[in-house]
Design a protein around this motif. Structure first.
Motif, PDB file in Angstrom:
ATOM      1  N   TYR A  56       0.836  -1.210   0.000  1.00  0.00           N
ATOM      2  CA  TYR A  56       0.000   0.000   0.000  1.00  0.00           C
ATOM      3  C   TYR A  56       0.869   1.258   0.000  1.00  0.00           C
ATOM      4  CZ  TYR A  56      -3.260   3.627   1.376  1.00  0.00           C
ATOM      5  OH  TYR A  56      -3.992   4.798   1.423  1.00  0.00           O
ATOM      6  N   VAL A  57       1.864   1.322   0.910  1.00  0.00           N
ATOM      7  CA  VAL A  57       2.687   2.532   0.983  1.00  0.00           C
ATOM      8  C   VAL A  57       3.551   2.682  -0.261  1.00  0.00           C
ATOM      9  CG1 VAL A  57       2.687   2.564   3.506  1.00  0.00           C
ATOM     10  CG2 VAL A  57       4.495   1.341   2.299  1.00  0.00           C
ATOM     11  N   THR A  58       3.906   1.559  -0.910  1.00  0.00           N
ATOM     12  CA  THR A  58       4.669   1.635  -2.154  1.00  0.00           C
ATOM     13  C   THR A  58       3.824   2.205  -3.280  1.00  0.00           C
ATOM     14  OG1 THR A  58       6.018  -0.268  -1.498  1.00  0.00           O
ATOM     15  CG2 THR A  58       6.002   0.317  -3.830  1.00  0.00           C
ATOM     16  N   ASP A  59       2.579   1.783  -3.356  1.00  0.00           N
ATOM     17  CA  ASP A  59       1.693   2.236  -4.429  1.00  0.00           C
ATOM     18  C   ASP A  59       1.152   3.637  -4.196  1.00  0.00           C
ATOM     19  OD1 ASP A  59       2.062  -0.222  -5.618  1.00  0.00           O
ATOM     20  OD2 ASP A  59       0.220  -1.088  -4.801  1.00  0.00           O
ATOM     21  N   ASN A  60       1.267   4.157  -2.976  1.00  0.00           N
ATOM     22  CA  ASN A  60       0.731   5.485  -2.651  1.00  0.00           C
ATOM     23  C   ASN A  60       1.832   6.397  -2.130  1.00  0.00           C
ATOM     24  OD1 ASN A  60      -2.504   5.176  -2.741  1.00  0.00           O
ATOM     25  ND2 ASN A  60      -1.603   3.293  -1.935  1.00  0.00           N
ATOM     26  N   ASN A  61       2.925   6.434  -2.886  1.00  0.00           N
ATOM     27  CA  ASN A  61       4.104   7.205  -2.481  1.00  0.00           C
ATOM     28  C   ASN A  61       4.032   8.620  -3.042  1.00  0.00           C
ATOM     29  OD1 ASN A  61       6.649   7.708  -1.355  1.00  0.00           O
ATOM     30  ND2 ASN A  61       7.703   7.047  -3.211  1.00  0.00           N
ATOM     31  N   ASN A  62       3.005   9.358  -2.643  1.00  0.00           N
ATOM     32  CA  ASN A  62       2.826  10.723  -3.153  1.00  0.00           C
ATOM     33  C   ASN A  62       3.663  11.745  -2.401  1.00  0.00           C
ATOM     34  OD1 ASN A  62       0.874   9.845  -5.062  1.00  0.00           O
ATOM     35  ND2 ASN A  62      -0.697   9.859  -3.463  1.00  0.00           N
ATOM     36  N   ASN A  63       4.106  11.393  -1.204  1.00  0.00           N
ATOM     37  CA  ASN A  63       4.961  12.273  -0.409  1.00  0.00           C
ATOM     38  C   ASN A  63       6.198  11.502   0.022  1.00  0.00           C
ATOM     39  OD1 ASN A  63       1.920  13.359   0.478  1.00  0.00           O
ATOM     40  ND2 ASN A  63       3.426  14.959   0.074  1.00  0.00           N
ATOM     41  N   PRO A  64       7.180  11.383  -0.884  1.00  0.00           N
ATOM     42  CA  PRO A  64       8.380  10.610  -0.547  1.00  0.00           C
ATOM     43  C   PRO A  64       9.121  11.224   0.637  1.00  0.00           C
ATOM     44  CG  PRO A  64       8.706  11.876  -2.564  1.00  0.00           C
ATOM     45  CD  PRO A  64       7.252  11.981  -2.227  1.00  0.00           C
ATOM     46  N   THR A  65       9.901  10.380   1.322  1.00  0.00           N
ATOM     47  CA  THR A  65      10.606  10.797   2.532  1.00  0.00           C
ATOM     48  C   THR A  65      12.105  10.651   2.359  1.00  0.00           C
ATOM     49  OG1 THR A  65       8.759  10.140   3.954  1.00  0.00           O
ATOM     50  CG2 THR A  65      10.903  10.327   4.997  1.00  0.00           C
ATOM     51  N   SER A 352      21.438  10.763  -6.863  1.00  0.00           N
ATOM     52  CA  SER A 352      21.667   9.524  -6.117  1.00  0.00           C
ATOM     53  C   SER A 352      20.504   8.552  -6.193  1.00  0.00           C
ATOM     54  CB  SER A 352      21.957   9.843  -4.644  1.00  0.00           C
ATOM     55  OG  SER A 352      23.085  10.674  -4.514  1.00  0.00           O
ATOM     56  N   CYS A 353      19.265   9.060  -6.220  1.00  0.00           N
ATOM     57  CA  CYS A 353      18.117   8.151  -6.255  1.00  0.00           C
ATOM     58  C   CYS A 353      16.873   8.902  -6.712  1.00  0.00           C
ATOM     59  CB  CYS A 353      17.869   7.509  -4.882  1.00  0.00           C
ATOM     60  SG  CYS A 353      17.463   8.684  -3.566  1.00  0.00           S
ATOM     61  N   TYR A 354      15.917   8.123  -7.212  1.00  0.00           N
ATOM     62  CA  TYR A 354      14.608   8.663  -7.569  1.00  0.00           C
ATOM     63  C   TYR A 354      13.672   8.414  -6.408  1.00  0.00           C
ATOM     64  CZ  TYR A 354      10.145   9.335  -9.939  1.00  0.00           C
ATOM     65  OH  TYR A 354       8.883   9.775 -10.279  1.00  0.00           O
ATOM     66  N   LEU A 355      13.081   9.488  -5.873  1.00  0.00           N
ATOM     67  CA  LEU A 355      12.239   9.385  -4.694  1.00  0.00           C
ATOM     68  C   LEU A 355      10.810   8.990  -5.028  1.00  0.00           C
ATOM     69  CD1 LEU A 355      13.385  12.651  -2.845  1.00  0.00           C
ATOM     70  CD2 LEU A 355      14.234  10.316  -2.508  1.00  0.00           C
ATOM     71  N   GLY A 356      10.363   9.306  -6.230  1.00  0.00           N
ATOM     72  CA  GLY A 356       8.964   9.166  -6.589  1.00  0.00           C
ATOM     73  C   GLY A 356       8.335  10.538  -6.718  1.00  0.00           C
ATOM     74  N   ALA A 357       7.118  10.577  -7.247  1.00  0.00           N
ATOM     75  CA  ALA A 357       6.383  11.834  -7.426  1.00  0.00           C
ATOM     76  C   ALA A 357       7.197  12.864  -8.205  1.00  0.00           C
ATOM     77  CB  ALA A 357       5.971  12.406  -6.063  1.00  0.00           C
TER      78      ALA A 357
END
Length: 427
Positions: A56-65, A352-357
């Motif tokens: 669930y948290v992977t599919d709804n990663n609208n606010n990456p940390t 370094s990495c892709y956070l999402g969004a």
């Protein structure tokens, strides 16, 4: 007559519906729910529930940390203060004086660049970013360890001191130690450690690569530790002959990435990716596009595909590796270009990495190797934001996701409560 308010006992909800409700709660709220009753404790502790929450948290990663890993030992902070060496007439004193003068000039140059970037631009204003910033002070048991990689794996952070690998979930304050096989120091070189999640068999794996052999012939070796099997396996790659400088690669690699059951990491020559099929247990080489000049990023997990940022004659672009295509130059697809954000040739951006969004995390480097400040790049808005690291001794900044994942062999990490300061503040 009046309407009577009716109540429903949530305890009578079907388990499937209750699970659907609970997995959507913040992870700390789920922790509180474990205290409601024994059935809820049993449900939330079930591995199936934990896996559902991870999905669930992977599919709804609208606010990456982004999580800052803070060292508890402030004495480890290195201050760039040149020493004053008295003149005593010998050449060593003269060498020290020239060295300290150079260090002082370098320090002034770094401060000027930071001042120019952070004070004369609005890049340090992060109020418009949809990224959350968090921090945690590591337990003293990890004091002499370094953080592996640029991302956690489903809430698990990997650290190592070369002799032991630690898999640690900072949220639930539990960890597992993994012993590392000994190496023949006379024949091994270029040792790197990585960490990844194998979704095909729901397994967490530690990777170690090194070169084994003499100057005339060296072999790439890959060691893989499986949490599920609690064991190491070893695999041999191609043999390279003399003159390839295979032992001179960087020792710290942030670019071990597992996507669709294949591990990817950079080769020594910066012209290939090395790929390891976790199912077939086969090692292969993936050439970079022939017309690119150099890498400008680690190996990235970009929307479940491998991607790398390259510099070419035409500019700086992100290229995605096409699925299921190995060994072909044409297997890369250009996704978008990254516009230069400043005219200073000495300052380079490294992602370094892709956070999402749409958000990438990286660093601004002076002359390619001196850290200046952190960078957030929004590929959808084409915006670059800068921010400093403050005065804390930050060991690493990771793409982070809170989960309840607990691995076999996990045990409680004893530490003072103030060592754990996961704040989850949204900026």
């Amino acid at each position: 007559m009046g309407n009577k308010m009716t109540t429903t006992n949530i305890g009578v909800l079907p388990e499937e519906l209750l699970t659907e409700v609970l997995v959507q709660l913040p992870v700390k709220t789920i922790g509180v729910c474990k205290l409601v009753c024994k059935p809820w404790l049993s449900l939330i502790s079930n591995p199936d529930f934990i896996n559902s929450h991870v999905h669930y948290v992977t599919d709804n990663n609208n606010n990456p940390t982004l999580l800052d890993i803070i060292s508890p030992n402030l004495s480890n902070v290195v201050h760039n203060v040149p020493r004053v060496v008295p003149i005593n007439g010998d050449m060593q004193a003269l060498h020290d004086i020239l060295h300290n003068m150079f260090a002082l000039l370098r320090s002034i140059e770094e401060r000027l660049y930071r001042s120019w970037m952070l004070n004369d631009r609005d890049g340090h204003d992060l109020s418009s970013c949809n990224v959350r910033f968090d921090r945690v002070v590591i337990p003293s048991v990890f004091r002499d360890s370094r953080v592996v990689g640029a991302s956690c794996c489903n809430g698990i952070v990997c650290l190592t001191d070369d002799d032991v690998v630690y898999l640690w979930n900072p949220l639930i304050r539990r960890c597992k130690e993994v012993g590392v096989p000994e190496l023949d120091v006379d024949s091994s070189s270029g040792v790197r450690i990585g960490f990844g999640y194998d979704s095909g068999c729901n397994d967490y794996k530690v990777f170690r690569t090194f070169w084994d052999g003499d100057l005339d012939s060296v072999t790439l070796k890959l060691q893989v530790y499986s949490v599920n099997g609690d064991s190491w396996g070893e695999f041999r790659g191609p043999v390279w002959g003399k003159g390839n400088n295979v032992g001179e690669e960087k020792l710290e690699g942030n670019d071990f990435v597992v996507v669709k059951e294949i591990l990817y990491f950079s080769s020594w020559d910066e012209q290939h990716l090395i790929a390891f099929d976790l199912r077939k247990e086969v090692i292969g080489l993936v050439p970079f596009p022939s017309f690119v000049l150099k890498k400008c990023s680690d190996v990235l997990d970009f929307k479940d595909s491998i991607a790398v940022v390259f510099k070419s004659v035409s500019g700086i672009d992100l290229w995605k590796l096409n699925d299921n295509v190995w060994g072909q130059v044409s297997s890369w697809t250009k996704m978008f270009s990254i516009a230069p954000d400043d005219p200073h040739p000495k300052l380079k951006m490294w992602l370094s990495c892709y956070l999402g969004a749409g958000q990438f995390f990286g660093r601004k480097l002076l002359d390619g190797n001196v850290f200046m400040f952190n960078v957030l790049y929004d590929c959808e808005k084409k915006e670059t934001k800068y921010y400093g690291v403050g005065k804390e001794n930050i060991l690493a900044t990771l793409k982070y996701r809170e989960t309840l994942v607990s691995l076999d062999g996990f045990h409680q990490v004893e530490e003072n409560a103030d060592q754990y300061s996961l704040t989850q503040e949204t900026i």
